[in-house]
Scaffold this active site. Structure first.
Site, PDB file in Angstrom:
ATOM      1  N   ARG A   7      -6.983   5.777  -5.877  1.00 44.54           N
ATOM      2  CA  ARG A   7      -6.722   7.207  -5.975  1.00 44.54           C
ATOM      3  C   ARG A   7      -6.958   7.710  -7.401  1.00 44.54           C
ATOM      4  O   ARG A   7      -7.579   8.760  -7.618  1.00 44.54           O
ATOM      5  CB  ARG A   7      -5.282   7.497  -5.533  1.00 44.54           C
ATOM      6  CG  ARG A   7      -5.026   7.113  -4.085  1.00 44.54           C
ATOM      7  CD  ARG A   7      -3.541   7.061  -3.756  1.00 44.54           C
ATOM      8  NE  ARG A   7      -2.919   8.364  -3.855  1.00 44.54           N
ATOM      9  CZ  ARG A   7      -1.599   8.557  -3.822  1.00 44.54           C
ATOM     10  NH1 ARG A   7      -0.783   7.515  -3.707  1.00 44.54           N
ATOM     11  NH2 ARG A   7      -1.101   9.771  -3.894  1.00 44.54           N
ATOM     12  N   ILE A  49       0.870  -1.176   0.000  1.00 45.91           N
ATOM     13  CA  ILE A  49       0.000   0.000   0.000  1.00 45.91           C
ATOM     14  C   ILE A  49       0.908   1.227   0.000  1.00 45.91           C
ATOM     15  O   ILE A  49       2.062   1.156   0.420  1.00 45.91           O
ATOM     16  CB  ILE A  49      -0.993   0.028   1.188  1.00 45.91           C
ATOM     17  CG1 ILE A  49      -0.269  -0.102   2.532  1.00 45.91           C
ATOM     18  CG2 ILE A  49      -2.032  -1.062   1.044  1.00 45.91           C
ATOM     19  CD1 ILE A  49      -1.215  -0.046   3.721  1.00 45.91           C
ATOM     20  N   ASP A  50       0.401   2.327  -0.499  1.00 43.57           N
ATOM     21  CA  ASP A  50       1.226   3.525  -0.661  1.00 43.57           C
ATOM     22  C   ASP A  50       1.733   4.062   0.678  1.00 43.57           C
ATOM     23  O   ASP A  50       1.127   3.825   1.727  1.00 43.57           O
ATOM     24  CB  ASP A  50       0.421   4.627  -1.360  1.00 43.57           C
ATOM     25  CG  ASP A  50      -0.043   4.212  -2.750  1.00 43.57           C
ATOM     26  OD1 ASP A  50       0.630   3.370  -3.367  1.00 43.57           O
ATOM     27  OD2 ASP A  50      -1.086   4.728  -3.205  1.00 43.57           O
ATOM     28  N   LYS A  51       2.796   4.830   0.600  1.00 41.58           N
ATOM     29  CA  LYS A  51       3.418   5.412   1.787  1.00 41.58           C
ATOM     30  C   LYS A  51       2.408   6.131   2.684  1.00 41.58           C
ATOM     31  O   LYS A  51       2.391   5.949   3.900  1.00 41.58           O
ATOM     32  CB  LYS A  51       4.526   6.382   1.357  1.00 41.58           C
ATOM     33  CG  LYS A  51       5.154   7.158   2.510  1.00 41.58           C
ATOM     34  CD  LYS A  51       6.142   8.193   1.995  1.00 41.58           C
ATOM     35  CE  LYS A  51       6.672   9.049   3.133  1.00 41.58           C
ATOM     36  NZ  LYS A  51       7.589  10.115   2.646  1.00 41.58           N
ATOM     37  N   THR A  89      -0.917   5.893   2.576  1.00 36.91           N
ATOM     38  CA  THR A  89      -2.149   5.145   2.806  1.00 36.91           C
ATOM     39  C   THR A  89      -1.942   4.302   4.060  1.00 36.91           C
ATOM     40  O   THR A  89      -0.869   3.744   4.261  1.00 36.91           O
ATOM     41  CB  THR A  89      -2.471   4.230   1.609  1.00 36.91           C
ATOM     42  OG1 THR A  89      -2.691   5.048   0.456  1.00 36.91           O
ATOM     43  CG2 THR A  89      -3.703   3.387   1.855  1.00 36.91           C
TER      44      THR A  89
END
Length: 309
Positions: A237, A136-138, A140
């Protein structure tokens, strides 16, 4: 010693774009630096990044020296929701990168997991991503699986592919979504104008499908629950921006002026489910919304309540 790259153009396009898309391991930023330093040559002459190639043009430059990055154990606290000899389920905080990369060699979730698991992690994804089944993104927050054995990693990856590993996200988005639920089915690929971003496109793209369900409305904002049918980079996103409802706090795909002072997007991987690789038991886990996400919802609920009085 650096390796020389020599390639022959096969199409008419910008030189920088052609190199970035046709040479493995070379970033757009590195290509730009080489152009700025006059180190990229076409038919023996230094050219600028916007030079329009012709089929048959010979491009030459030096590849960067390989950078050695080693993932080292670090004593970093982890919010471990579940752990046994096969798998871990971790609630990742905002701001933590999942695995080391140039510019983020330390302080990652992998560094923390290596310390906690004493090296007992799957090696399928190599030394920099041990045990990492999905990311998962930084900025998120929320749940992700880590495999402690190769067998567990293979089983969880298979579930990710056939969609039996389920993931649900909660997102606060701009605008009022009128329908109670919907589906975004739009292919996602790299944004040619900015290689760090993704976008909905038909060029060099992969199929992407996101289901969303409205949980709560606040007039200017909507709280949605999203279910991934595919797992593309930045998928939720990009899809929410595509339908005109970017995620609140998203500094890459969101709006320029935000009402709330946030460190990142209000996107939380709140639920995850999978079949245990060894016991075959159905496992389901939930993680509460992070403090900043919950605080914004409280502000909006209080605002709505005041407006009704």
């Amino acid at each position: 010693m650096s390796d020389a790259v020599r390639l022959t153009a096969e199409s008419c396009e910008r030189c920088d774009k052609y190199i970035a898309e046709n040479v493995e391991g070379v970033s757009r930023s590195y290509v730009k630096r080489l152009f700025d330093e006059g180190k990229i040559f076409v038919n023996g002459k230094a050219k600028n990044a916007s030079y329009k190639l012709k089929p048959g043009d010979v491009i030459e430059f030096e590849m960067p020296e390989p950078q050695e990055i080693e993932a080292k154990p670090e004593d970093i606290p982890l919010d471990i929701v579940y752990e046994d000899d096969d798998v871990m389920v971790i609630n990742k905080p905002r701001g933590m990168v999942v695995h080391p990369a140039p510019g983020s060699e330390t302080g990652t979730l992998v560094n923390a997991v290596l310390f906690h698991a004493k090296g007992h992690l799957s090696g399928i994804n190599g030394a920099l991503r041990p045990g990492i089944v999905h990311r998962i993104d930084k900025d998120t927050t929320g749940l992700l699986c880590v495999a402690k054995t190769n067998e567990a990693h293979a089983a969880l990856s298979a579930q990710l592919s056939d969609r039996t590993l389920s993931r649900e996200y909660f997102a606060l988005v701009h605008g009022n979504i009128k329908e109670d639920e919907g589906k975004v089915e739009a292919s996602i690929g790299r944004d040619n104008a900015d290689r760090k971003k993704m976008c909905v496109t038909d060029k060099n793209a992969r199929d992407a499908v996101t289901d969303f369900f409205v949980e709560e409305r606040f007039g200017k904002y909507t709280l949605v629950r999203c279910k991934l049918r595919t797992g593309r980079t930045h998928q939720i996103r990009v899809h929410m921006k595509y339908i005109g409802h970017p995620i609140v706090g998203d500094k890459t795909y969101g709006v320029k002026k935000e009402e709330f002072n946030l460190a990142g997007q209000l996107l939380h991987a709140g639920k995850i489910g999978f079949i245990h690789p060894r016991t075959k038991e159905q496992m389901r886990f939930e993680a509460p919304l992070p403090e900043d996400f919950a605080r914004v919802l409280e502000i909006l609920r209080n605002s709505n309540s005041s407006a009704l009085k």
